[in-house]
Design an enzyme around this catalytic site. Structure first.
Site, mmCIF file in Angstrom:
data_model
loop_
_atom_site.group_PDB
_atom_site.id
_atom_site.type_symbol
_atom_site.label_atom_id
_atom_site.label_comp_id
_atom_site.label_asym_id
_atom_site.label_seq_id
_atom_site.Cartn_x
_atom_site.Cartn_y
_atom_site.Cartn_z
ATOM 1 N N ASP A 161 1.120 -2.201 8.433
ATOM 2 C CA ASP A 161 0.337 -2.635 7.284
ATOM 3 C C ASP A 161 -0.877 -1.740 7.135
ATOM 4 O O ASP A 161 -1.161 -0.906 8.007
ATOM 5 C CB ASP A 161 -0.091 -4.095 7.469
ATOM 6 C CG ASP A 161 -0.141 -4.869 6.165
ATOM 7 O OD1 ASP A 161 -0.228 -4.229 5.100
ATOM 8 O OD2 ASP A 161 -0.087 -6.111 6.214
ATOM 9 N N GLU A 193 0.715 -11.830 4.754
ATOM 10 C CA GLU A 193 0.569 -10.749 5.733
ATOM 11 C C GLU A 193 0.275 -11.303 7.122
ATOM 12 O O GLU A 193 0.760 -10.772 8.129
ATOM 13 C CB GLU A 193 -0.538 -9.799 5.291
ATOM 14 C CG GLU A 193 -0.166 -8.971 4.073
ATOM 15 C CD GLU A 193 -1.322 -8.154 3.530
ATOM 16 O OE1 GLU A 193 -1.082 -7.065 3.004
ATOM 17 O OE2 GLU A 193 -2.480 -8.621 3.630
ATOM 18 N N GLY A 219 0.808 -1.213 0.000
ATOM 19 C CA GLY A 219 0.000 0.000 0.000
ATOM 20 C C GLY A 219 0.840 1.261 0.000
ATOM 21 O O GLY A 219 2.033 1.252 0.346
ATOM 22 N N LYS A 265 -8.612 -7.481 5.264
ATOM 23 C CA LYS A 265 -7.542 -7.070 4.350
ATOM 24 C C LYS A 265 -7.738 -7.860 3.071
ATOM 25 O O LYS A 265 -7.122 -8.891 2.873
ATOM 26 C CB LYS A 265 -6.182 -7.343 4.968
ATOM 27 C CG LYS A 265 -5.915 -6.473 6.205
ATOM 28 C CD LYS A 265 -4.600 -6.802 6.873
ATOM 29 C CE LYS A 265 -3.463 -6.834 5.901
ATOM 30 N NZ LYS A 265 -3.258 -5.548 5.199
ATOM 31 N N GLY A 324 -8.037 -6.557 -0.374
ATOM 32 C CA GLY A 324 -7.736 -6.030 -1.695
ATOM 33 C C GLY A 324 -6.513 -6.631 -2.361
ATOM 34 O O GLY A 324 -6.534 -6.962 -3.546
ATOM 35 N N GLY A 325 -5.425 -6.774 -1.635
ATOM 36 C CA GLY A 325 -4.156 -7.108 -2.266
ATOM 37 C C GLY A 325 -3.962 -8.559 -2.631
ATOM 38 O O GLY A 325 -3.137 -8.882 -3.477
#
Length: 222
Positions: free
Chosen positions: A77, A99, A26, A90, A92-93
């Protein structure tokens, strides 16, 4: 000062010389990586993000793989949503498994985000993402349906085919009518054979730095 820079300015003093530091993905975390190079360069970096890894390498950090790291002093993060108890989505990525490994290794795991993403209850418009072994595709799709959800395999925008994780697994976006019992739902999905991890971070967050762009203020969650 832009709110992103204000968030980074509050995070910087948490980084000390000699630390092993985790950086996620990000733009805000990327800005922290850049600023930390001017603040204290004598740190070892661990990251789940290929983009962050490249940036940290260019800036001259020592970068090591999470596979060879048994402890991280502090990690930073972002997130899509965060509740008042420190749980997070979390989604999106698509690197949430990596992570979570970083978060689990870290003595402190801090999220850097805008205050608008702090919610009383998670919005089901944000999917719960599963990383799934390809051979478990049919099983997982049926399980999500049985639990009242709709599952869609994530596809690549710039190629014909599915979006795969760094480990070659499928990413499945799951939408449910409500996240009222998200922790229990998450446990059901994690227990499904072939599900590697979900994008729900349950009790992994130590604290969060929240930026309020409207009032140009930065606060912490706890």
């Amino acid at each position: 000062m832009a709110i992103k820079q204000a968030i980074v300015a509050q995070a910087l003093p948490l980084i000390k010389a000699g630390m092993v530091v985790g950086f996620g993905g990000g733009t805000t975390v990327g800005e922290l990586v850049r600023q930390a190079a001017n603040h204290v360069n004598d740190i070892t970096v661990v990251t789940p993000s290929p983009t962050t890894r490249q940036l940290a390498t260019v800036l001259g950090y020592t970068v090591i793989s999470p596979a060879y790291c048994d402890r991280i002093d502090i990690a930073f993060d972002g997130c899509d949503q965060l509740d008042h108890h420190g749980n997070a989505l979390k989604s999106g990525g698509g690197i949430h498994t990596a992570e979570k490994i970083i978060a689990s290794l870290a003595d402190e795991y801090w999220l850097l985000t805008v205050k608008d993403r702090l919610v009383d209850q998670f919005d089901p418009q944000t999917p719960l993402v599963l990383e799934v072994l390809p051979t478990a595709f049919a099983l997982v799709m049926q399980t999500v349906s049985d639990l009242g959800g709709q599952a869609t395999v994530r596809t690549a925008a710039n190629r014909d085919g599915f979006t795969l994780s760094d480990q070659g697994n499928l990413l499945i976006d799951c939408h449910f009518p409500t996240y009222e019992h998200l922790s229990a739902l998450n446990q059901e999905l994690v227990a499904t054979a072939g599900v590697v991890e979900t994008s729900y971070f349950d009790r992994l967050v130590t604290n969060a730095i929240l930026g309020d762009a409207d009032h140009q203020q930065v606060t912490t969650l706890f």
